[in-house]
Motif scaffolding. Sequence first.
Motif, mmCIF file in Angstrom:
data_model
loop_
_atom_site.group_PDB
_atom_site.id
_atom_site.type_symbol
_atom_site.label_atom_id
_atom_site.label_comp_id
_atom_site.label_asym_id
_atom_site.label_seq_id
_atom_site.Cartn_x
_atom_site.Cartn_y
_atom_site.Cartn_z
ATOM 1 N N LYS A 60 -0.800 -3.697 -3.600
ATOM 2 C CA LYS A 60 -1.646 -4.564 -2.916
ATOM 3 C C LYS A 60 -3.023 -3.121 -3.056
ATOM 4 N N GLU A 62 -6.015 -1.256 -2.850
ATOM 5 C CA GLU A 62 -7.229 -0.962 -1.727
ATOM 6 C C GLU A 62 -8.259 -1.304 -1.573
ATOM 7 N N GLY A 63 -9.329 -1.551 -0.146
ATOM 8 C CA GLY A 63 -10.751 -1.360 -0.504
ATOM 9 C C GLY A 63 -10.933 -3.849 -0.189
#
Length: 181
Positions: A60, A62-63
Amino acid sequence: MNKGIKLSLLVAVFAMIFVACGNNKESEKRIAELESRLAEIEGGNHASHATTATPKPEEKPEGPLPSFEFSEEEHDFGTIEEGEVVEHVFTFTNTGEAPLIIQNAQGSCGCTVPTWPKEPIPVGGTGEIVAKFNSKGQPNVQNKTVTITANTWPKQTRLRVKANVTPKASTETPADGPVKK
């Protein structure tokens, strides 16, 4: 027996099970997975799984990410006549935290053609994916998928359309027996 034939037979068996069992969500999901795999193999994108390492699962990002929220993810056209072209509009909202960008949408076969917005969908914005199904040469129960690839997590989302296609009446006359005039 080659992989394509084995997979086709497997899809046919699962389709028969689905028809016999009615609306079994797990069977429908498995059929969609098998259709997707069959389309991948027929497209020449298959590799020998015995000689290649298992790919590392995607991580997944980031952010902040966008997110689809569809009003529905499945549509049943009901009973239609073979040769009919029908379409359904799937509406969605970007409920994520970043603009939503759809890179691609692909039907599980050439008879199912999606169209999608090419511009980014802002947070809170809405969009539509149109799934057009051409029933020509597709008699009986049909279960098709539209796979959407976007900057979401997970990257792919699947929509489903199904129909019971009444076969066209044959225009051929029977070869055996007398014909009443």
